[in-house]
Design a protein around this motif. Structure first.
Motif, mmCIF file in Angstrom:
data_model
loop_
_atom_site.group_PDB
_atom_site.id
_atom_site.type_symbol
_atom_site.label_atom_id
_atom_site.label_comp_id
_atom_site.label_asym_id
_atom_site.label_seq_id
_atom_site.Cartn_x
_atom_site.Cartn_y
_atom_site.Cartn_z
ATOM 1 N N PRO A 176 0.818 -1.212 0.000
ATOM 2 C CA PRO A 176 0.000 0.000 0.000
ATOM 3 C C PRO A 176 0.859 1.272 0.000
ATOM 4 O O PRO A 176 1.866 1.347 0.693
ATOM 5 C CB PRO A 176 -0.785 -0.095 1.304
ATOM 6 C CG PRO A 176 -0.725 -1.529 1.704
ATOM 7 C CD PRO A 176 0.558 -2.062 1.150
ATOM 8 N N ALA A 177 0.434 2.260 -0.794
ATOM 9 C CA ALA A 177 1.118 3.557 -0.824
ATOM 10 C C ALA A 177 0.680 4.369 0.395
ATOM 11 O O ALA A 177 -0.497 4.366 0.763
ATOM 12 C CB ALA A 177 0.766 4.305 -2.105
ATOM 13 N N VAL A 178 1.648 5.035 1.028
ATOM 14 C CA VAL A 178 1.392 5.798 2.243
ATOM 15 C C VAL A 178 2.163 7.111 2.184
ATOM 16 O O VAL A 178 3.281 7.157 1.663
ATOM 17 C CB VAL A 178 1.840 4.997 3.502
ATOM 18 C CG1 VAL A 178 1.749 5.818 4.763
ATOM 19 C CG2 VAL A 178 1.043 3.720 3.636
ATOM 20 N N ILE A 179 1.554 8.160 2.719
ATOM 21 C CA ILE A 179 2.254 9.425 2.925
ATOM 22 C C ILE A 179 2.324 9.616 4.431
ATOM 23 O O ILE A 179 1.315 9.493 5.134
ATOM 24 C CB ILE A 179 1.505 10.601 2.258
ATOM 25 C CG1 ILE A 179 1.439 10.388 0.755
ATOM 26 C CG2 ILE A 179 2.191 11.920 2.594
ATOM 27 C CD1 ILE A 179 0.585 11.398 0.016
ATOM 28 N N MET A 180 3.516 9.887 4.945
ATOM 29 C CA MET A 180 3.744 9.940 6.386
ATOM 30 C C MET A 180 4.540 11.184 6.735
ATOM 31 O O MET A 180 5.439 11.584 6.004
ATOM 32 C CB MET A 180 4.525 8.684 6.790
ATOM 33 C CG MET A 180 4.960 8.643 8.231
ATOM 34 S SD MET A 180 6.010 7.202 8.546
ATOM 35 C CE MET A 180 7.595 7.847 8.094
ATOM 36 N N TRP A 194 7.490 15.394 4.880
ATOM 37 C CA TRP A 194 6.502 14.409 4.457
ATOM 38 C C TRP A 194 7.211 13.382 3.582
ATOM 39 O O TRP A 194 7.949 13.744 2.674
ATOM 40 C CB TRP A 194 5.376 15.077 3.677
ATOM 41 C CG TRP A 194 4.475 15.866 4.575
ATOM 42 C CD1 TRP A 194 4.609 17.185 4.887
ATOM 43 C CD2 TRP A 194 3.351 15.388 5.299
ATOM 44 N NE1 TRP A 194 3.636 17.566 5.764
ATOM 45 C CE2 TRP A 194 2.828 16.470 6.037
ATOM 46 C CE3 TRP A 194 2.732 14.151 5.400
ATOM 47 C CZ2 TRP A 194 1.724 16.354 6.852
ATOM 48 C CZ3 TRP A 194 1.616 14.033 6.217
ATOM 49 C CH2 TRP A 194 1.119 15.124 6.929
ATOM 50 N N GLU A 254 6.806 9.833 1.176
ATOM 51 C CA GLU A 254 5.867 9.031 0.403
ATOM 52 C C GLU A 254 6.563 7.732 0.024
ATOM 53 O O GLU A 254 7.721 7.732 -0.376
ATOM 54 C CB GLU A 254 5.454 9.796 -0.846
ATOM 55 C CG GLU A 254 4.352 9.145 -1.623
ATOM 56 C CD GLU A 254 3.856 10.034 -2.756
ATOM 57 O OE1 GLU A 254 3.234 9.461 -3.668
ATOM 58 O OE2 GLU A 254 4.087 11.242 -2.745
ATOM 59 N N ASN A 263 5.948 3.028 0.210
ATOM 60 C CA ASN A 263 5.095 1.852 0.383
ATOM 61 C C ASN A 263 5.243 1.300 1.790
ATOM 62 O O ASN A 263 6.348 1.145 2.309
ATOM 63 C CB ASN A 263 5.446 0.783 -0.650
ATOM 64 C CG ASN A 263 5.148 1.263 -2.044
ATOM 65 O OD1 ASN A 263 6.031 1.756 -2.732
ATOM 66 N ND2 ASN A 263 3.902 1.156 -2.456
ATOM 67 N N TRP A 264 4.102 0.976 2.389
ATOM 68 C CA TRP A 264 4.059 0.479 3.759
ATOM 69 C C TRP A 264 4.425 -0.998 3.790
ATOM 70 O O TRP A 264 3.816 -1.825 3.138
ATOM 71 C CB TRP A 264 2.676 0.697 4.341
ATOM 72 C CG TRP A 264 2.449 0.040 5.664
ATOM 73 C CD1 TRP A 264 3.323 -0.047 6.704
ATOM 74 C CD2 TRP A 264 1.260 -0.621 6.090
ATOM 75 N NE1 TRP A 264 2.749 -0.719 7.756
ATOM 76 C CE2 TRP A 264 1.480 -1.081 7.400
ATOM 77 C CE3 TRP A 264 0.039 -0.863 5.492
ATOM 78 C CZ2 TRP A 264 0.516 -1.776 8.125
ATOM 79 C CZ3 TRP A 264 -0.923 -1.556 6.225
ATOM 80 C CH2 TRP A 264 -0.683 -2.000 7.516
ATOM 81 N N THR A 320 5.853 -4.176 6.639
ATOM 82 C CA THR A 320 5.893 -4.538 8.052
ATOM 83 C C THR A 320 7.015 -5.535 8.270
ATOM 84 O O THR A 320 7.090 -6.548 7.577
ATOM 85 C CB THR A 320 4.549 -5.135 8.511
ATOM 86 O OG1 THR A 320 3.527 -4.163 8.296
ATOM 87 C CG2 THR A 320 4.584 -5.504 9.988
ATOM 88 N N LEU A 349 8.275 2.508 6.090
ATOM 89 C CA LEU A 349 7.921 3.037 4.787
ATOM 90 C C LEU A 349 9.123 2.841 3.889
ATOM 91 O O LEU A 349 10.219 3.292 4.212
ATOM 92 C CB LEU A 349 7.594 4.528 4.921
ATOM 93 C CG LEU A 349 6.933 5.193 3.741
ATOM 94 C CD1 LEU A 349 5.537 4.630 3.535
ATOM 95 C CD2 LEU A 349 6.850 6.687 3.983
#
Length: 178
Positions: A130-134, A140, A142, A144-145, A147, A163
């Motif tokens: 999943p793409a994530v912005i953190m 900031w 950007e 991929n999440w 784990t 990320l």
């Protein structure tokens, strides 16, 4: 779950507080069909016969997937459950990503894949994370999440979500379960 940025140094420092945490770092991705195990890393200073354990583990992943496919295909004709039982076949199907020594099976199935370098080149189906912005401090990020799960000789030793940014680096996160 709330996420906030943290540096790899603080994540590594936290992991050093547990004994032998870095024995193995499993990498997991939540894709469209659920959680998938895509491989693992080991402490490179701990080797087996001069070989990186991570390379051996990826090769083992390919062997398990190969056996899974052959057993699943022939299972109705074999009568008994050789090597893997029905429950083990279900676990492999649910969590393993197809991994091969040749890209041909993935090309035939029309699947996107990545080549994993190291000794023998392996080809693994690409699972889009999943793409994530953190937010990390005032920046900031950007990416991929992913784990990560730390394991030691005793078993589970911690979880490190991160990320994976386009440059390939990792921005580790702190996970707060609410």
């Amino acid at each position: 779950m709330a996420l906030s940025g943290t540096s790899p140094e603080s994540a590594d420092a936290a992991s050093r507080n547990c004994s032998d945490v870095n024995d193995m770092f499993q990498k997991w991705v939540k894709g469209p069909r659920g959680w998938k195990f895509i491989g693992y890393e080991t402490d490179k200073s701990k080797t087996t016969g001069g070989q990186d354990k991570g390379r051996l583990g990826r090769f083992l992943q390919m062997i398990i997937w190969s056996h899974y496919e052959k057993i699943a295909m022939l299972h109705p004709f074999l009568g008994s459950e050789p090597f893997f039982d029905g429950e083990e076949l279900d676990v492999i199907a649910a969590y393993f990503v197809p991994t091969y020594i040749s890209a041909e099976p993935l090309l035939q199935q029309g699947k996107t894949f990545k080549a994993i370098q190291g000794g023998v080149i392996l080809y693994q189906e690409h699972i889009q994370a999943p793409a994530v912005i953190m937010q990390s401090g005032s920046d900031w990020l950007e990416g991929n999440w992913m784990t990560g799960v730390d394991l030691d000789a005793k078993g589970f030793a911690g979880i490190r979500p991160y990320l994976k940014v386009p440059s390939g680096e990792r921005a580790y996160m702190e996970a707060q379960i609410i």
